[in-house]
Design a protein around this motif. Structure first.
Motif, mmCIF file in Angstrom:
data_model
loop_
_atom_site.group_PDB
_atom_site.id
_atom_site.type_symbol
_atom_site.label_atom_id
_atom_site.label_comp_id
_atom_site.label_asym_id
_atom_site.label_seq_id
_atom_site.Cartn_x
_atom_site.Cartn_y
_atom_site.Cartn_z
ATOM 1 N N ALA A 44 0.843 -1.205 0.000
ATOM 2 C CA ALA A 44 0.000 0.000 0.000
ATOM 3 C C ALA A 44 0.876 1.252 0.000
ATOM 4 C CB ALA A 44 -0.931 -0.003 1.215
ATOM 5 N N TRP A 45 1.938 1.231 0.820
ATOM 6 C CA TRP A 45 2.861 2.387 0.863
ATOM 7 C C TRP A 45 3.537 2.571 -0.490
ATOM 8 C CZ3 TRP A 45 7.935 3.472 -0.098
ATOM 9 C CH2 TRP A 45 8.441 4.680 0.411
ATOM 10 N N TRP A 46 4.015 1.442 -1.035
ATOM 11 C CA TRP A 46 4.758 1.500 -2.311
ATOM 12 C C TRP A 46 3.855 2.055 -3.420
ATOM 13 C CZ3 TRP A 46 9.870 0.924 -3.005
ATOM 14 C CH2 TRP A 46 10.355 0.759 -4.306
ATOM 15 N N ASN A 47 2.618 1.582 -3.435
ATOM 16 C CA ASN A 47 1.676 2.071 -4.443
ATOM 17 C C ASN A 47 1.449 3.565 -4.310
ATOM 18 O OD1 ASN A 47 1.130 -0.146 -5.964
ATOM 19 N ND2 ASN A 47 -0.571 -0.839 -4.695
ATOM 20 N N HIS A 48 1.209 3.999 -3.071
ATOM 21 C CA HIS A 48 0.860 5.406 -2.877
ATOM 22 C C HIS A 48 2.059 6.328 -3.114
ATOM 23 C CE1 HIS A 48 -1.635 8.691 -1.491
ATOM 24 N NE2 HIS A 48 -0.626 9.117 -0.735
ATOM 25 N N PHE A 49 3.226 5.944 -2.580
ATOM 26 C CA PHE A 49 4.370 6.867 -2.614
ATOM 27 C C PHE A 49 5.311 6.633 -3.795
ATOM 28 C CE2 PHE A 49 2.918 7.292 1.718
ATOM 29 C CZ PHE A 49 3.018 8.667 1.907
ATOM 30 N N VAL A 50 5.221 5.481 -4.449
ATOM 31 C CA VAL A 50 6.128 5.224 -5.573
ATOM 32 C C VAL A 50 5.345 5.003 -6.872
ATOM 33 C CG1 VAL A 50 7.993 3.776 -6.470
ATOM 34 C CG2 VAL A 50 7.917 4.323 -4.030
ATOM 35 N N ARG A 51 4.622 3.893 -6.943
ATOM 36 C CA ARG A 51 4.005 3.502 -8.223
ATOM 37 C C ARG A 51 2.990 4.510 -8.736
ATOM 38 N NH1 ARG A 51 4.075 -1.843 -9.693
ATOM 39 N NH2 ARG A 51 3.014 -1.106 -11.548
ATOM 40 N N LYS A 52 2.148 5.001 -7.835
ATOM 41 C CA LYS A 52 1.048 5.830 -8.317
ATOM 42 C C LYS A 52 1.280 7.325 -8.084
ATOM 43 C CE LYS A 52 -2.192 2.055 -7.914
ATOM 44 N NZ LYS A 52 -2.278 1.590 -9.270
ATOM 45 N N ASN A 53 2.481 7.676 -7.674
ATOM 46 C CA ASN A 53 2.779 9.099 -7.559
ATOM 47 C C ASN A 53 3.477 9.530 -8.846
ATOM 48 O OD1 ASN A 53 4.745 11.425 -6.908
ATOM 49 N ND2 ASN A 53 3.211 11.480 -5.287
ATOM 50 N N PRO A 54 3.015 10.620 -9.450
ATOM 51 C CA PRO A 54 3.558 10.996 -10.765
ATOM 52 C C PRO A 54 5.035 11.375 -10.744
ATOM 53 C CG PRO A 54 2.124 12.722 -9.890
ATOM 54 C CD PRO A 54 1.958 11.538 -9.001
ATOM 55 N N TYR A 55 5.584 11.729 -9.577
ATOM 56 C CA TYR A 55 6.975 12.203 -9.528
ATOM 57 C C TYR A 55 7.995 11.106 -9.216
ATOM 58 C CZ TYR A 55 4.615 16.705 -8.821
ATOM 59 O OH TYR A 55 3.818 17.796 -8.940
ATOM 60 N N ASN A 56 7.542 10.035 -8.547
ATOM 61 C CA ASN A 56 8.520 9.210 -7.843
ATOM 62 C C ASN A 56 8.916 7.900 -8.526
ATOM 63 O OD1 ASN A 56 8.357 11.220 -6.014
ATOM 64 N ND2 ASN A 56 7.124 10.104 -4.514
#
Ligand code: ATP
Length: 451
Positions: A44-56
């Protein structure tokens, strides 16, 4: 807390580490169900902060790094806690924590060692173990675990287990930026183990010597006018509230006072959670300026600047760092989920009201009686294609419902006498215990909408 720990053990979430050898102080192993929750939380963290964040973008760096990294970052010289010994019983304590436990209004983090020693004397603070008021002077206690790499056991082979994942990101800033041709602003996220030889670990999985961190280092041009600190603080709150359903009343945001800030930081906020033992830091969001990149640039003599394609100027990016521990977050989630409910007429249940996306199983399938075993098993295999499902055919239905409540399974599907004729099953929801009859042709659509 004791009830929670006993429950988590009996249900296969968390076991004492090395238990058959009498345990190893403050180490915990994640059981068959605990590892599922942990993996889902990390996902859930990875999705929110990495995969689904346009910058990261993401990274997975080594636990053991060149020791020059820790010299440059300041950890070798400065990553220590104030250790104080009780002269009577020889127990060891963190002086700042003794003071803060004595008076929770005080922030001992801003006191010098002398000030702490004086305060402990003046206030007659007692040893929590033997109640004596006789302590040694404070000494600096290094928190990094040291070991040797290779066959030689001398200083040249000394290495450290990383005390944070962040430095692995800073030293790969250029590699990641160049290889993916990233433009500022962008962030690099990482999940991984960290190690700190804590003086006083404890409070179950709140403070351990081996733990996992989920860290994001977000790099931006200091001339960028956007308030990235507020942006990330806001993303952290969105994650807590919307992705893992932490109740607003269970956490608070505390901004560090000026005198509490690290010398390189212009702003830091802690998200504190209301743990069973009181408010404690869950997540730190820090403005780190260009402290780390600058330190590594100087020490490594490598150019770590970013060439701004529009102005053609070299800049050393500034950084916002949201950093959270996986196990601390687990404790917050499990504690919030644990409920003992009186159902009336002498009945009660323990129910783990876990967010649907973090429950070890999404669905349990069971036959009402033996005659329905085959059909229930067929349904179970079918649902496995799209959901995390468990199957249970032992004991009476009431017991089986309690068992699923105790591990937080959101939906229990029962195949019964009427299933063959009506082509339908009963679906019971965990928190409300409401049951509805659903046609098998619509079952998957119904369940998908719930998740
Ligand atoms: P504390 O003051 O509680 O020791 P810290 O300020 O040193 O924490 P950071 O260095 O900011 O913590 O680490 C970031 C996050 O990592 C913390 O917010 C916490 O969630 C987690 N963390 C740090 N130390 C531990 C530990 N010993 N056990 C479990 N989680 C930890």
């Amino acid at each position: 807390m004791e009830k929670l720990i006993a429950h988590l053990k009996s249900q296969g979430f968390i076991f004492q580490g090395s238990e058959i050898y009498g345990g190893l102080a403050n180490s915990w192993d994640y059981g068959p169900l605990g590892v599922e929750v942990k993996n889902k939380l990390k996902q859930a963290w990875w999705n929110h902060f990495v995969r689904k964040n346009p910058y990261n973008i993401g990274l997975d760096s080594s636990i053991i790094l060149n020791s020059s990294v820790w010299k440059a970052s300041g950890h070798i010289d400065g990553f220590n806690d104030p250790l104080i010994d009780c002269k009577k019983c020889n127990s060891r304590w963190r002086a700042d924590k003794l003071i803060e436990e004595f008076n929770s209004e005080i922030n001992a983090g801003v006191m010098t060692e002398n000030q702490m020693e004086e305060f402990i004397k003046e206030q007659n603070i007692k040893c929590p173990k033997c109640q004596a008021c006789d302590f040694t002077q404070i000494r600096k206690f290094a928190l990094m675990f040291k070991t040797n790499q290779g066959v030689l056991e001398d200083e040249s082979s000394s290495v450290y287990l990383r005390p944070e994942t962040a430095q692995g990101i800073f030293i790969n800033f250029k590699n990641a930026q160049r290889s993916l041709r990233k433009k500022l602003p962008f962030g690099i996220g990482q999940i991984g183990k960290s190690f700190r030889n804590e003086i006083t670990p404890g409070n179950f999985i709140f403070r351990t010597r081996e733990f996992e961190q989920m860290e994001l280092e977000f790099f931006f041009n200091p001339s960028d006018e956007k308030d990235w600190f507020s942006y990330w603080l806001n993303e952290v709150e969105t994650f807590l509230q919307d992705k893992i359903q932490i109740n607003k009343e269970n956490y608070r945001v505390r901004s560090h006072e000026k005198d509490e800030l690290a010398h390189y930081s212009t702003a830091t906020s802690d998200i504190e959670f209301k743990f069973p033992f009181g408010w404690g830091e869950l997540w730190g969001v820090a403005h780190r300026g260009n402290f780390d990149l600058n330190a590594h640039q100087e020490a490594s003599k490598q150019d770590l600047t970013y060439l701004d394609p529009t102005t053609n100027q070299k800049v050393l990016p500034h950084v916002i760092e949201p950093s959270v521990g996986v196990e601390r977050m687990m404790l917050a989630i499990l504690w919030q989920a644990y409920h003992e409910e009186d159902l009336g007429e002498g009945n009660s249940r323990i129910v783990m009201k876990l967010p649907y996306n973090l429950a070890p199983y999404q669905i349990a399938v069971m036959p009402l009686q033996k005659q329905q075993n085959d059909q229930a098993l067929a349904l179970y295999s079918n649902l496995l294609n799209n959901f995390d499902v468990t199957y249970d055919e032992t004991g009476n239905v009431g017991k089986r419902y309690r068992r699923q409540d105790a591990i937080g399974t959101p939906f229990v599907i029962t195949v019964d006498f009427d299933t063959p004729e009506t082509n339908s099953v009963t679906v019971r929801e965990r928190d409300s215990m409401e049951q509805v009859r659903i046609n098998l042709d619509e079952l998957e659509t119904y369940l998908k909408a719930k998740f």
